[in-house]
Design a protein around this motif. Structure first.
Motif, mmCIF file in Angstrom:
data_model
loop_
_atom_site.group_PDB
_atom_site.id
_atom_site.type_symbol
_atom_site.label_atom_id
_atom_site.label_comp_id
_atom_site.label_asym_id
_atom_site.label_seq_id
_atom_site.Cartn_x
_atom_site.Cartn_y
_atom_site.Cartn_z
ATOM 1 N N ILE A 39 0.913 -1.197 0.150
ATOM 2 C CA ILE A 39 0.021 0.008 0.067
ATOM 3 C C ILE A 39 0.945 1.063 -0.024
ATOM 4 C CG2 ILE A 39 -1.866 1.090 1.148
ATOM 5 C CD1 ILE A 39 -2.635 -1.580 2.333
ATOM 6 N N TYR A 40 1.993 0.951 0.657
ATOM 7 C CA TYR A 40 2.941 2.288 0.739
ATOM 8 C C TYR A 40 3.365 2.487 -0.602
ATOM 9 C CZ TYR A 40 7.564 4.570 1.074
ATOM 10 O OH TYR A 40 8.708 5.678 0.978
ATOM 11 N N LEU A 41 3.777 1.659 -1.395
ATOM 12 C CA LEU A 41 4.463 1.675 -3.238
ATOM 13 C C LEU A 41 3.135 2.345 -3.812
ATOM 14 C CD1 LEU A 41 6.598 -1.413 -3.302
ATOM 15 C CD2 LEU A 41 7.174 0.800 -2.918
ATOM 16 N N GLN A 42 2.000 1.652 -3.436
ATOM 17 C CA GLN A 42 0.801 2.285 -4.255
ATOM 18 C C GLN A 42 0.422 3.659 -4.198
ATOM 19 O OE1 GLN A 42 -3.107 0.585 -3.350
ATOM 20 N NE2 GLN A 42 -3.236 -0.147 -5.655
ATOM 21 N N ASP A 43 0.284 3.981 -2.693
ATOM 22 C CA ASP A 43 -0.299 5.297 -2.345
ATOM 23 C C ASP A 43 0.612 6.445 -2.249
ATOM 24 O OD1 ASP A 43 -2.758 3.942 -2.256
ATOM 25 O OD2 ASP A 43 -2.974 4.134 -0.266
ATOM 26 N N SER A 44 1.911 6.075 -1.442
ATOM 27 C CA SER A 44 2.957 6.922 -1.052
ATOM 28 C C SER A 44 3.872 7.284 -2.397
ATOM 29 C CB SER A 44 3.777 6.964 -0.088
ATOM 30 O OG SER A 44 2.837 6.790 1.084
ATOM 31 N N VAL A 45 4.051 6.219 -3.129
ATOM 32 C CA VAL A 45 5.161 6.290 -4.089
ATOM 33 C C VAL A 45 4.465 6.471 -5.343
ATOM 34 C CG1 VAL A 45 7.207 5.409 -5.335
ATOM 35 C CG2 VAL A 45 6.790 4.972 -2.950
ATOM 36 N N GLY A 46 3.238 6.027 -5.569
ATOM 37 C CA GLY A 46 2.440 6.279 -6.804
ATOM 38 C C GLY A 46 2.648 5.187 -7.748
ATOM 39 N N LEU A 47 2.987 3.772 -7.445
ATOM 40 C CA LEU A 47 3.269 2.745 -8.314
ATOM 41 C C LEU A 47 1.946 1.938 -8.593
ATOM 42 C CD1 LEU A 47 6.694 1.557 -6.927
ATOM 43 C CD2 LEU A 47 6.148 3.364 -8.743
ATOM 44 N N GLY A 48 1.979 1.350 -9.905
ATOM 45 C CA GLY A 48 0.888 0.296 -10.187
ATOM 46 C C GLY A 48 1.388 -1.026 -9.704
ATOM 47 N N LYS A 49 0.079 -1.883 -10.027
ATOM 48 C CA LYS A 49 0.187 -3.277 -9.509
ATOM 49 C C LYS A 49 1.514 -4.167 -9.999
ATOM 50 C CE LYS A 49 -2.567 -6.701 -11.086
ATOM 51 N NZ LYS A 49 -3.570 -7.788 -11.316
ATOM 52 N N GLU A 50 1.669 -4.114 -11.373
ATOM 53 C CA GLU A 50 2.785 -4.518 -12.147
ATOM 54 C C GLU A 50 4.207 -4.067 -11.454
ATOM 55 O OE1 GLU A 50 0.117 -3.138 -13.694
ATOM 56 O OE2 GLU A 50 -0.637 -4.955 -14.468
ATOM 57 N N PHE A 56 8.694 -6.095 -5.879
ATOM 58 C CA PHE A 56 9.097 -7.397 -4.693
ATOM 59 C C PHE A 56 9.764 -8.669 -5.632
ATOM 60 C CE2 PHE A 56 5.662 -5.098 -2.608
ATOM 61 C CZ PHE A 56 5.591 -5.446 -1.429
ATOM 62 N N ALA A 57 9.661 -8.810 -6.810
ATOM 63 C CA ALA A 57 10.026 -9.993 -7.318
ATOM 64 C C ALA A 57 11.653 -9.953 -7.364
ATOM 65 C CB ALA A 57 9.470 -10.176 -8.623
ATOM 66 N N LEU A 356 -1.121 -12.021 -11.762
ATOM 67 C CA LEU A 356 -1.140 -11.212 -12.651
ATOM 68 C C LEU A 356 -2.063 -11.475 -13.789
ATOM 69 C CD1 LEU A 356 2.695 -10.123 -12.753
ATOM 70 C CD2 LEU A 356 0.631 -8.831 -11.706
ATOM 71 N N PHE A 357 -2.295 -12.860 -13.905
ATOM 72 C CA PHE A 357 -3.371 -13.584 -15.052
ATOM 73 C C PHE A 357 -4.637 -13.007 -14.646
ATOM 74 C CE2 PHE A 357 0.438 -16.206 -14.962
ATOM 75 C CZ PHE A 357 0.698 -16.242 -16.240
ATOM 76 N N ILE A 358 -4.918 -12.357 -13.623
ATOM 77 C CA ILE A 358 -6.435 -12.078 -13.303
ATOM 78 C C ILE A 358 -6.360 -10.516 -13.267
ATOM 79 C CG2 ILE A 358 -8.210 -11.995 -11.651
ATOM 80 C CD1 ILE A 358 -7.138 -14.878 -10.721
ATOM 81 N N GLU A 359 -7.321 -9.962 -13.974
ATOM 82 C CA GLU A 359 -7.411 -8.545 -13.994
ATOM 83 C C GLU A 359 -7.593 -7.962 -12.939
ATOM 84 O OE1 GLU A 359 -9.182 -4.944 -17.231
ATOM 85 O OE2 GLU A 359 -9.430 -7.031 -17.622
ATOM 86 N N GLY A 360 -6.977 -6.715 -12.395
ATOM 87 C CA GLY A 360 -7.392 -6.073 -11.411
ATOM 88 C C GLY A 360 -6.946 -6.517 -9.987
ATOM 89 N N VAL A 361 -7.466 -5.873 -8.823
ATOM 90 C CA VAL A 361 -7.256 -6.448 -7.622
ATOM 91 C C VAL A 361 -8.886 -7.021 -7.124
ATOM 92 C CG1 VAL A 361 -6.608 -6.136 -5.242
ATOM 93 C CG2 VAL A 361 -5.425 -5.263 -7.098
ATOM 94 N N THR A 362 -9.102 -8.328 -7.068
ATOM 95 C CA THR A 362 -10.617 -8.849 -6.867
ATOM 96 C C THR A 362 -10.218 -10.085 -6.097
ATOM 97 O OG1 THR A 362 -10.766 -10.298 -8.655
ATOM 98 C CG2 THR A 362 -11.153 -7.771 -9.145
ATOM 99 N N PRO A 363 -11.386 -10.557 -5.383
ATOM 100 C CA PRO A 363 -11.488 -11.802 -4.563
ATOM 101 C C PRO A 363 -10.960 -12.831 -5.422
ATOM 102 C CG PRO A 363 -13.014 -10.431 -3.748
ATOM 103 C CD PRO A 363 -12.588 -9.796 -5.031
ATOM 104 N N ASN A 364 -11.177 -12.643 -6.662
ATOM 105 C CA ASN A 364 -11.256 -14.069 -7.443
ATOM 106 C C ASN A 364 -9.601 -14.547 -7.632
ATOM 107 O OD1 ASN A 364 -13.948 -14.321 -8.336
ATOM 108 N ND2 ASN A 364 -13.483 -12.873 -10.153
#
Length: 400
Positions: A39-50, A56-57, A356-364
Protein backbone atom coordinates in the motif's frame (compact mmCIF):
# COMPACT_ATOMS: atom_id res chain seq x y z
CA UNK A 1 1.86 -32.97 31.58
CA UNK A 2 4.66 -33.20 29.03
CA UNK A 3 4.17 -29.71 27.60
CA UNK A 4 4.64 -28.06 31.01
CA UNK A 5 7.69 -30.20 31.75
CA UNK A 6 9.24 -29.25 28.41
CA UNK A 7 8.35 -25.59 28.87
CA UNK A 8 9.97 -25.56 32.33
CA UNK A 9 13.13 -27.09 30.87
CA UNK A 10 13.06 -24.58 28.01
CA UNK A 11 12.93 -21.42 30.13
CA UNK A 12 15.77 -22.60 32.38
CA UNK A 13 18.19 -23.18 29.51
CA UNK A 14 20.94 -20.58 29.45
CA UNK A 15 20.47 -18.30 26.45
CA UNK A 16 16.93 -19.48 25.64
CA UNK A 17 15.29 -16.28 26.82
CA UNK A 18 17.74 -14.19 24.78
CA UNK A 19 16.80 -16.18 21.69
CA UNK A 20 13.11 -15.72 22.50
CA UNK A 21 13.53 -11.96 22.84
CA UNK A 22 15.58 -11.79 19.64
CA UNK A 23 12.88 -13.59 17.62
CA UNK A 24 10.17 -11.48 19.26
CA UNK A 25 11.89 -8.20 18.42
CA UNK A 26 12.63 -9.34 14.88
CA UNK A 27 8.96 -10.27 14.49
CA UNK A 28 7.85 -6.84 15.71
CA UNK A 29 10.20 -5.06 13.30
CA UNK A 30 9.00 -7.14 10.37
CA UNK A 31 5.31 -6.95 11.27
CA UNK A 32 5.27 -3.17 11.53
CA UNK A 33 5.75 -2.80 7.79
CA UNK A 34 4.50 -6.08 6.27
CA UNK A 35 0.78 -5.36 5.73
CA UNK A 36 1.38 -1.81 4.48
CA UNK A 37 4.38 -2.35 2.22
CA UNK A 38 2.40 -2.79 -0.99
CA UNK A 39 0.00 0.00 0.00
CA UNK A 40 2.95 2.33 0.69
CA UNK A 41 4.29 1.72 -2.80
CA UNK A 42 0.82 2.22 -4.26
CA UNK A 43 -0.31 5.30 -2.33
CA UNK A 44 2.89 7.13 -1.30
CA UNK A 45 5.21 6.34 -4.21
CA UNK A 46 2.41 6.10 -6.79
CA UNK A 47 3.23 2.74 -8.37
CA UNK A 48 0.86 0.36 -10.18
CA UNK A 49 0.27 -3.34 -9.58
CA UNK A 50 2.85 -4.46 -12.17
CA UNK A 51 5.51 -2.10 -10.80
CA UNK A 52 4.85 -3.19 -7.22
CA UNK A 53 5.05 -6.82 -8.25
CA UNK A 54 8.34 -6.33 -10.09
CA UNK A 55 9.93 -4.55 -7.12
CA UNK A 56 8.95 -7.37 -4.79
CA UNK A 57 10.05 -10.00 -7.31
CA UNK A 58 13.49 -8.51 -8.10
CA UNK A 59 14.40 -7.89 -4.46
CA UNK A 60 13.12 -11.33 -3.50
CA UNK A 61 15.10 -13.04 -6.28
CA UNK A 62 18.32 -11.44 -5.01
CA UNK A 63 17.33 -12.45 -1.48
CA UNK A 64 16.93 -16.05 -2.66
CA UNK A 65 20.40 -16.11 -4.22
CA UNK A 66 21.93 -14.66 -1.06
CA UNK A 67 20.07 -17.04 1.26
CA UNK A 68 20.89 -20.32 -0.47
CA UNK A 69 24.47 -19.29 -1.29
CA UNK A 70 25.28 -18.43 2.31
CA UNK A 71 23.33 -21.49 3.51
CA UNK A 72 25.63 -23.74 1.49
CA UNK A 73 28.74 -22.40 3.20
CA UNK A 74 27.40 -21.41 6.65
CA UNK A 75 27.86 -24.90 8.12
CA UNK A 76 31.59 -24.58 7.49
CA UNK A 77 31.62 -21.50 9.72
CA UNK A 78 32.15 -22.21 13.40
CA UNK A 79 30.25 -19.08 14.38
CA UNK A 80 27.24 -17.87 12.40
CA UNK A 81 26.29 -14.82 14.45
CA UNK A 82 28.13 -12.32 12.29
CA UNK A 83 25.95 -13.19 9.29
CA UNK A 84 22.63 -11.86 10.68
CA UNK A 85 24.44 -8.90 12.26
CA UNK A 86 25.84 -7.81 8.88
CA UNK A 87 22.47 -8.48 7.25
CA UNK A 88 20.69 -6.30 9.84
CA UNK A 89 23.02 -3.39 9.17
CA UNK A 90 22.46 -3.67 5.42
CA UNK A 91 18.69 -3.74 5.96
CA UNK A 92 18.92 -0.54 8.01
CA UNK A 93 20.79 1.20 5.18
CA UNK A 94 18.21 -0.02 2.68
CA UNK A 95 15.31 1.26 4.79
CA UNK A 96 16.88 4.73 4.93
CA UNK A 97 16.80 4.78 1.12
CA UNK A 98 13.37 3.15 0.88
CA UNK A 99 11.64 5.71 3.09
CA UNK A 100 12.91 8.48 0.79
CA UNK A 101 11.75 6.77 -2.40
CA UNK A 102 9.77 8.91 -4.85
CA UNK A 103 9.99 6.82 -8.02
CA UNK A 104 10.13 3.23 -9.24
CA UNK A 105 13.93 3.18 -9.44
CA UNK A 106 14.56 4.66 -6.00
CA UNK A 107 11.98 2.33 -4.41
CA UNK A 108 13.62 -0.63 -6.15
CA UNK A 109 17.12 0.23 -4.91
CA UNK A 110 15.86 0.76 -1.36
CA UNK A 111 13.86 -2.47 -1.37
CA UNK A 112 16.79 -4.49 -2.71
CA UNK A 113 19.07 -3.33 0.10
CA UNK A 114 16.34 -3.67 2.73
CA UNK A 115 15.16 -7.15 1.67
CA UNK A 116 18.01 -9.01 -0.05
CA UNK A 117 20.04 -9.62 3.13
CA UNK A 118 17.01 -10.50 5.31
CA UNK A 119 16.99 -14.19 4.40
CA UNK A 120 20.27 -14.54 6.24
CA UNK A 121 18.67 -13.30 9.43
CA UNK A 122 15.78 -15.73 9.74
CA UNK A 123 17.58 -18.83 8.48
CA UNK A 124 20.73 -18.33 10.50
CA UNK A 125 18.80 -17.45 13.68
CA UNK A 126 17.14 -20.86 13.55
CA UNK A 127 20.39 -22.58 12.62
CA UNK A 128 21.99 -21.03 15.72
CA UNK A 129 18.96 -21.98 17.80
CA UNK A 130 19.09 -25.62 16.65
CA UNK A 131 22.77 -25.81 17.57
CA UNK A 132 22.03 -24.11 20.90
CA UNK A 133 19.30 -26.55 21.98
CA UNK A 134 21.06 -29.59 20.54
CA UNK A 135 23.95 -28.74 22.85
CA UNK A 136 21.94 -27.68 25.92
CA UNK A 137 18.73 -29.77 25.75
CA UNK A 138 18.62 -32.31 22.91
CA UNK A 139 15.36 -33.85 24.18
CA UNK A 140 13.34 -30.69 23.37
CA UNK A 141 15.10 -29.45 20.22
CA UNK A 142 12.07 -29.75 17.92
CA UNK A 143 9.48 -28.20 20.25
CA UNK A 144 11.97 -25.46 21.20
CA UNK A 145 12.27 -24.57 17.51
CA UNK A 146 8.49 -24.38 17.26
CA UNK A 147 8.23 -22.16 20.34
CA UNK A 148 10.84 -19.83 18.87
CA UNK A 149 8.91 -19.72 15.60
CA UNK A 150 5.69 -19.03 17.51
CA UNK A 151 7.43 -16.25 19.42
CA UNK A 152 8.44 -14.69 16.10
CA UNK A 153 4.78 -14.86 15.03
CA UNK A 154 3.61 -13.23 18.26
CA UNK A 155 6.18 -10.49 17.68
CA UNK A 156 5.03 -10.18 14.07
CA UNK A 157 1.40 -9.73 15.04
CA UNK A 158 2.35 -7.31 17.81
CA UNK A 159 4.18 -5.39 15.10
CA UNK A 160 1.03 -5.35 12.99
CA UNK A 161 -0.89 -3.60 15.76
CA UNK A 162 2.01 -1.26 16.43
CA UNK A 163 2.28 -0.49 12.72
CA UNK A 164 -1.42 0.38 12.52
CA UNK A 165 -1.05 2.83 15.39
CA UNK A 166 2.16 4.29 13.98
CA UNK A 167 0.28 4.86 10.73
CA UNK A 168 -2.39 6.80 12.63
CA UNK A 169 0.20 8.89 14.47
CA UNK A 170 2.82 9.47 11.78
CA UNK A 171 1.51 8.01 8.46
CA UNK A 172 3.75 5.70 6.42
CA UNK A 173 6.95 7.43 7.57
CA UNK A 174 6.22 6.40 11.16
CA UNK A 175 5.72 2.81 10.01
CA UNK A 176 9.06 2.82 8.18
CA UNK A 177 10.92 4.29 11.17
CA UNK A 178 9.38 1.63 13.37
CA UNK A 179 10.63 -1.08 11.01
CA UNK A 180 14.09 0.45 11.07
CA UNK A 181 14.10 0.57 14.90
CA UNK A 182 13.24 -3.14 14.94
CA UNK A 183 16.34 -3.98 12.89
CA UNK A 184 18.45 -1.79 15.17
CA UNK A 185 17.21 -3.61 18.29
CA UNK A 186 17.78 -6.98 16.59
CA UNK A 187 21.36 -6.07 15.78
CA UNK A 188 22.00 -5.09 19.42
CA UNK A 189 20.52 -8.33 20.77
CA UNK A 190 22.62 -10.40 18.38
CA UNK A 191 25.75 -8.64 19.56
CA UNK A 192 24.83 -9.47 23.18
CA UNK A 193 23.89 -13.12 22.46
CA UNK A 194 26.52 -15.74 23.32
CA UNK A 195 26.47 -18.23 20.47
CA UNK A 196 26.73 -21.96 21.19
CA UNK A 197 28.62 -24.00 18.60
CA UNK A 198 28.44 -27.71 17.87
CA UNK A 199 30.07 -29.84 15.20
CA UNK A 200 27.99 -31.75 12.64
CA UNK A 201 28.81 -35.21 14.00
CA UNK A 202 27.62 -34.23 17.46
CA UNK A 203 24.43 -32.77 16.00
CA UNK A 204 23.71 -36.00 14.17
CA UNK A 205 24.32 -38.07 17.30
CA UNK A 206 22.29 -35.95 19.73
CA UNK A 207 19.29 -35.16 17.52
CA UNK A 208 16.32 -37.40 16.93
CA UNK A 209 16.07 -39.65 13.88
CA UNK A 210 16.01 -37.55 10.75
CA UNK A 211 13.35 -37.51 8.03
CA UNK A 212 14.21 -39.21 4.74
CA UNK A 213 14.78 -36.86 1.84
CA UNK A 214 11.65 -36.45 -0.31
CA UNK A 215 11.65 -34.22 -3.37
CA UNK A 216 7.87 -34.62 -3.70
CA UNK A 217 7.29 -33.38 -0.16
CA UNK A 218 9.56 -30.41 -0.81
CA UNK A 219 7.42 -29.67 -3.88
CA UNK A 220 4.26 -29.96 -1.77
CA UNK A 221 5.66 -27.52 0.79
CA UNK A 222 6.65 -25.19 -2.07
CA UNK A 223 3.04 -25.18 -3.30
CA UNK A 224 1.72 -24.54 0.22
CA UNK A 225 4.15 -21.68 0.68
CA UNK A 226 3.21 -20.31 -2.74
CA UNK A 227 -0.45 -20.14 -1.76
CA UNK A 228 0.42 -18.36 1.49
CA UNK A 229 2.64 -15.90 -0.40
CA UNK A 230 -0.27 -14.94 -2.67
CA UNK A 231 -2.37 -14.28 0.40
CA UNK A 232 0.42 -12.29 2.06
CA UNK A 233 0.85 -9.88 -0.86
CA UNK A 234 -2.68 -9.63 -2.26
CA UNK A 235 -4.95 -9.93 0.77
CA UNK A 236 -4.00 -6.40 2.01
CA UNK A 237 -4.75 -5.02 -1.47
CA UNK A 238 -8.05 -6.91 -1.73
CA UNK A 239 -9.12 -5.84 1.77
CA UNK A 240 -8.20 -2.23 0.99
CA UNK A 241 -10.12 -2.46 -2.30
CA UNK A 242 -13.23 -3.99 -0.68
CA UNK A 243 -13.37 -2.01 2.57
CA UNK A 244 -11.21 1.09 1.90
CA UNK A 245 -9.10 1.04 5.07
CA UNK A 246 -5.43 -0.11 5.06
CA UNK A 247 -5.47 -0.53 8.85
CA UNK A 248 -7.95 -3.40 8.64
CA UNK A 249 -5.27 -5.79 7.43
CA UNK A 250 -3.23 -5.22 10.58
CA UNK A 251 -6.25 -6.08 12.71
CA UNK A 252 -7.11 -9.12 10.59
CA UNK A 253 -3.64 -10.60 10.90
CA UNK A 254 -3.48 -9.75 14.59
CA UNK A 255 -6.39 -12.12 15.25
CA UNK A 256 -4.02 -14.99 14.43
CA UNK A 257 -1.63 -14.07 17.27
CA UNK A 258 -4.16 -15.18 19.86
CA UNK A 259 -4.19 -18.70 18.46
CA UNK A 260 -0.81 -19.27 16.85
CA UNK A 261 1.26 -20.16 19.93
CA UNK A 262 -1.41 -22.69 20.98
CA UNK A 263 -1.74 -24.17 17.50
CA UNK A 264 2.01 -24.34 16.88
CA UNK A 265 2.57 -26.10 20.20
CA UNK A 266 -0.24 -28.57 19.55
CA UNK A 267 0.94 -29.19 15.98
CA UNK A 268 4.49 -29.83 17.20
CA UNK A 269 3.39 -32.54 19.62
CA UNK A 270 0.96 -34.01 17.06
CA UNK A 271 3.78 -34.20 14.51
CA UNK A 272 5.98 -36.01 17.02
CA UNK A 273 3.15 -38.49 17.72
CA UNK A 274 1.50 -38.99 14.32
CA UNK A 275 4.24 -37.93 11.89
CA UNK A 276 5.04 -34.69 10.11
CA UNK A 277 3.38 -35.42 6.78
CA UNK A 278 -0.17 -36.19 8.08
CA UNK A 279 -0.16 -33.00 10.17
CA UNK A 280 0.96 -30.88 7.21
CA UNK A 281 -1.86 -32.43 5.17
CA UNK A 282 -4.37 -31.68 7.93
CA UNK A 283 -3.30 -28.04 8.11
CA UNK A 284 -3.77 -27.70 4.35
CA UNK A 285 -7.49 -28.49 4.67
CA UNK A 286 -7.94 -25.41 6.88
CA UNK A 287 -6.17 -23.22 4.31
CA UNK A 288 -8.37 -24.49 1.49
CA UNK A 289 -11.51 -23.54 3.41
CA UNK A 290 -10.14 -20.07 4.10
CA UNK A 291 -9.28 -19.37 0.46
CA UNK A 292 -12.77 -20.41 -0.63
CA UNK A 293 -14.25 -17.87 1.81
CA UNK A 294 -11.88 -15.14 0.56
CA UNK A 295 -12.92 -15.90 -3.02
CA UNK A 296 -16.68 -15.62 -2.74
CA UNK A 297 -17.40 -13.54 0.37
CA UNK A 298 -17.41 -9.74 0.67
CA UNK A 299 -18.34 -9.80 4.36
CA UNK A 300 -15.77 -8.21 6.68
CA UNK A 301 -17.16 -10.31 9.53
CA UNK A 302 -16.38 -13.54 7.65
CA UNK A 303 -12.88 -12.28 6.89
CA UNK A 304 -12.33 -11.95 10.64
CA UNK A 305 -13.97 -15.30 11.41
CA UNK A 306 -11.66 -17.31 9.13
CA UNK A 307 -8.45 -15.82 10.56
CA UNK A 308 -8.23 -18.34 13.44
CA UNK A 309 -8.98 -21.12 10.94
CA UNK A 310 -6.15 -19.97 8.72
CA UNK A 311 -3.82 -19.71 11.71
CA UNK A 312 -3.98 -23.52 12.01
CA UNK A 313 -2.47 -23.77 8.53
CA UNK A 314 0.12 -21.08 9.20
CA UNK A 315 1.12 -22.78 12.46
CA UNK A 316 1.63 -26.08 10.66
CA UNK A 317 3.42 -24.61 7.63
CA UNK A 318 5.84 -22.42 9.58
CA UNK A 319 6.29 -24.64 12.61
CA UNK A 320 5.96 -28.26 11.52
CA UNK A 321 6.93 -27.55 7.89
CA UNK A 322 10.16 -25.82 8.83
CA UNK A 323 11.03 -28.57 11.29
CA UNK A 324 10.31 -31.22 8.66
CA UNK A 325 12.71 -29.66 6.15
CA UNK A 326 15.40 -29.14 8.79
CA UNK A 327 15.11 -32.78 9.90
CA UNK A 328 16.06 -33.86 6.39
CA UNK A 329 19.43 -32.20 6.99
CA UNK A 330 20.09 -32.59 10.72
CA UNK A 331 23.84 -32.68 10.21
CA UNK A 332 23.72 -29.36 8.32
CA UNK A 333 21.68 -26.95 10.46
CA UNK A 334 22.61 -23.86 8.45
CA UNK A 335 21.73 -25.40 5.10
CA UNK A 336 18.51 -26.98 6.38
CA UNK A 337 17.22 -23.68 7.77
CA UNK A 338 18.33 -21.78 4.66
CA UNK A 339 16.69 -24.35 2.37
CA UNK A 340 13.33 -23.85 4.05
CA UNK A 341 13.69 -20.07 3.68
CA UNK A 342 14.74 -20.57 0.05
CA UNK A 343 11.64 -22.69 -0.60
CA UNK A 344 9.47 -19.99 0.96
CA UNK A 345 11.18 -17.31 -1.11
CA UNK A 346 10.82 -19.31 -4.33
CA UNK A 347 7.15 -19.79 -3.52
CA UNK A 348 6.77 -16.07 -2.89
CA UNK A 349 8.44 -15.20 -6.19
CA UNK A 350 6.04 -17.51 -8.04
CA UNK A 351 3.09 -16.34 -5.97
CA UNK A 352 3.69 -12.68 -6.80
CA UNK A 353 3.26 -13.39 -10.52
CA UNK A 354 0.39 -15.87 -10.70
CA UNK A 355 -2.36 -13.33 -9.82
CA UNK A 356 -1.20 -11.10 -12.70
CA UNK A 357 -3.23 -13.41 -14.94
CA UNK A 358 -6.36 -12.04 -13.24
CA UNK A 359 -7.28 -8.49 -14.17
CA UNK A 360 -7.43 -5.98 -11.34
CA UNK A 361 -7.42 -6.61 -7.59
CA UNK A 362 -10.44 -8.82 -6.87
CA UNK A 363 -11.29 -11.72 -4.53
CA UNK A 364 -11.06 -14.03 -7.57
CA UNK A 365 -7.30 -13.97 -7.01
CA UNK A 366 -7.76 -16.46 -4.18
CA UNK A 367 -8.99 -19.24 -6.46
CA UNK A 368 -5.32 -19.54 -7.46
CA UNK A 369 -4.03 -20.47 -3.95
CA UNK A 370 -7.05 -22.74 -3.53
CA UNK A 371 -5.92 -24.66 -6.60
CA UNK A 372 -2.32 -24.79 -5.38
CA UNK A 373 -3.41 -26.14 -2.01
CA UNK A 374 -5.48 -28.84 -3.72
CA UNK A 375 -2.52 -29.92 -5.87
CA UNK A 376 -0.24 -30.01 -2.83
CA UNK A 377 -2.72 -32.18 -0.93
CA UNK A 378 -2.86 -34.65 -3.83
CA UNK A 379 0.95 -34.91 -3.77
CA UNK A 380 1.04 -35.43 0.00
CA UNK A 381 -1.66 -38.09 -0.11
CA UNK A 382 0.31 -39.89 -2.83
CA UNK A 383 3.52 -39.76 -0.75
CA UNK A 384 1.79 -40.97 2.42
CA UNK A 385 0.00 -43.82 0.67
CA UNK A 386 3.15 -44.84 -1.22
CA UNK A 387 5.22 -44.83 1.98
CA UNK A 388 2.64 -46.93 3.81
CA UNK A 389 2.46 -49.43 0.94
CA UNK A 390 6.25 -49.67 0.79
CA UNK A 391 6.43 -50.15 4.56
CA UNK A 392 3.72 -52.85 4.44
CA UNK A 393 5.53 -54.76 1.68
CA UNK A 394 8.79 -54.53 3.61
CA UNK A 395 7.10 -55.72 6.84
CA UNK A 396 5.37 -58.70 5.26
CA UNK A 397 8.10 -59.75 2.86
CA UNK A 398 9.58 -63.21 3.68
CA UNK A 399 13.07 -63.40 5.04
CA UNK A 400 15.58 -64.34 2.40
Amino acid sequence: MRVWRDLKSFVHIQGARTLLLTLFIYGIGTGILAPMNAIYLQDSVGLGKEEITSIFAISLFLNMITTISVGLISDKMKRKKQLPIIASLLCIIGLFLYMRADSYSSALVGMILAVSPSGLIFGQLFAMARNHFTNKAPAIVEIAQIWLRATYSIGFFSGLLLGANLYLLATFQGVLWGNLAGYGALCLLLILYKEVTIDSSAQQTRSNVNEPFSLLMLLAILLLSCSDAIRGLYLPLVVNELFGDPRLMSYLWSIQAVFELLFMTAAGYWAAKYGYKPIILLGSIFALGTYIVYSWSTSLTLFFVVQPIYSVFVSVLYGVGMGYVQRMFLHRAGFGASLYIFISQTATLIGYHLPLFIEGVTPNIFWIPAGLITLSMIIMIYVIVTNKSSHARHTHSPLR
